[in-house]
Write a protein that holds these residues in place. Structure first.
Motif, mmCIF file in Angstrom:
data_model
loop_
_atom_site.group_PDB
_atom_site.id
_atom_site.type_symbol
_atom_site.label_atom_id
_atom_site.label_comp_id
_atom_site.label_asym_id
_atom_site.label_seq_id
_atom_site.Cartn_x
_atom_site.Cartn_y
_atom_site.Cartn_z
ATOM 1 N N ALA A 1 -0.029 -2.634 0.986
ATOM 2 C CA ALA A 1 -0.597 -1.619 1.873
ATOM 3 C C ALA A 1 -1.964 -1.259 1.309
ATOM 4 C CB ALA A 1 0.302 -0.382 1.952
ATOM 5 N N ASN B 1 -4.308 4.175 2.864
ATOM 6 C CA ASN B 1 -3.278 5.099 3.362
ATOM 7 C C ASN B 1 -3.287 5.229 4.873
ATOM 8 O OD1 ASN B 1 -5.574 6.633 3.772
ATOM 9 N ND2 ASN B 1 -4.838 8.443 2.683
ATOM 10 N N HIS C 1 0.057 1.389 6.677
ATOM 11 C CA HIS C 1 1.336 1.377 5.967
ATOM 12 C C HIS C 1 2.518 1.498 6.925
ATOM 13 C CE1 HIS C 1 1.733 5.660 6.869
ATOM 14 N NE2 HIS C 1 0.431 5.737 6.597
ATOM 15 N N MET D 1 5.372 -1.104 6.609
ATOM 16 C CA MET D 1 5.745 -1.576 5.282
ATOM 17 C C MET D 1 7.237 -1.461 5.017
ATOM 18 S SD MET D 1 3.231 -2.794 3.367
ATOM 19 C CE MET D 1 3.710 -2.484 1.671
ATOM 20 N N ALA E 1 0.820 -0.529 -3.112
ATOM 21 C CA ALA E 1 0.229 0.361 -2.111
ATOM 22 C C ALA E 1 -0.933 1.137 -2.700
ATOM 23 C CB ALA E 1 1.283 1.330 -1.572
ATOM 24 N N VAL F 1 -0.497 6.438 -0.004
ATOM 25 C CA VAL F 1 0.581 5.904 0.835
ATOM 26 C C VAL F 1 1.901 6.592 0.509
ATOM 27 C CG1 VAL F 1 1.940 3.845 1.402
ATOM 28 C CG2 VAL F 1 -0.552 3.682 1.195
ATOM 29 N N ILE G 1 7.686 1.981 -3.684
ATOM 30 C CA ILE G 1 6.388 1.476 -4.131
ATOM 31 C C ILE G 1 6.492 1.109 -5.602
ATOM 32 C CG2 ILE G 1 3.956 2.034 -4.503
ATOM 33 C CD1 ILE G 1 4.111 3.897 -2.109
ATOM 34 N N THR H 1 0.868 1.020 -7.730
ATOM 35 C CA THR H 1 -0.247 1.680 -7.059
ATOM 36 C C THR H 1 -1.495 0.853 -7.314
ATOM 37 O OG1 THR H 1 0.744 3.874 -7.307
ATOM 38 C CG2 THR H 1 -1.624 3.782 -6.883
#
Length: 228
Positions: free
Chosen positions: A65, A68, A71, A74, A88, A92, A101, A104
């Motif tokens: 992703a 933000n 997403h 996802m 992501a 997100v 997730i 990051t």
């Protein structure tokens, strides 16, 4: 359905989504990494045909992703491929607290895809922090919302005038005016974009715009001239 864009890279256009009355197309990118596994960027709504086409290419190992704003689908891909790593962008998790997730996104690519794909996070923007990627084998830069290009007839009524003012409509992809105005920390953004402009880009893919097969480096230089 999936369409070949370059060697080891495919594009699939999905269903439209609506934001504040503006209708946007959706697009995902599939990359086959050197180890044979698949890297899925900004997955669109899953259909049986799309999933079958993806599975025919290889094993899905990474779901990405990139900001933000991209997403929405996802979770369904993460559920379908529980062994895949979910990466992501910042923000997100706040919008999808139930989404698993694993990573990051930052300025260092995950080790297993680092030989194939570079990444830079454009920071300093109040709308979103976007991870921009560069697929080395095809010399393709992959943007989400920081580059956009719509056909003049895509929007109607007053939305067409807003889109034109926002630089969403043009003869090539541009950075929308709202992203320019909301770049509050220009030094951070400039540092990120400088790295992007150093890539030997030939091709460009953006989520909202015609894919570009040549002249990518010059296009990016024109697109970010306002910042640099």
């Amino acid at each position: 359905m999936l369409h070949t864009f370059a060697e080891h890279i495919w594009i699939a256009d999905g269903s439209d989504v609506s934001t504040a009355g503006f209708v946007y197309p959706t697009r995902m990118v599939v990359v086959r990494l050197a180890d044979g596994t698949l890297w899925l960027w900004s997955p669109v709504r899953m259909t049986e045909d799309l999933r079958a086409a993806v599975d025919a290419l290889g094993q899905v190992a990474h779901l990405v992703a990139p900001n933000n704003l991209h997403h929405m689908f996802m979770a369904e891909w993460a559920a379908a491929y529980p062994a895949a790593t979910v990466s992501a962008a910042e923000g997100v998790a706040k919008k999808q607290p139930d989404l698993r997730i694993d990573v990051t996104l930052g300025n260092s690519p995950i080790q297993v895809w680092g030989d194939d794909i570079e990444q830079v996070v454009i920071e300093g923007n109040a709308i979103t922090q976007e991870a921009v990627f560069f697929h080395r084998p095809s010399a393709t830069a992959i943007f989400t919302d920081f580059l956009q290009q719509f056909d003049a007839e895509h929007f109607s009524g007053w939305r067409k005038w807003v889109a034109r003012f926002d630089l969403m409509i043009g003869d090539e992809p541009h950075v929308p005016r709202k992203f320019r105005l909301m770049t509050r920390d220009k030094e951070k953004a400039r540092t990120a974009v400088a790295k992007i402009l150093d890539w030997p880009t030939r091709r460009v893919i953006c989520a909202h715009g015609a894919p570009v097969q040549s002249g990518g480096a010059a296009l990016l230089k024109r697109a970010f001239d306002w910042l640099m």
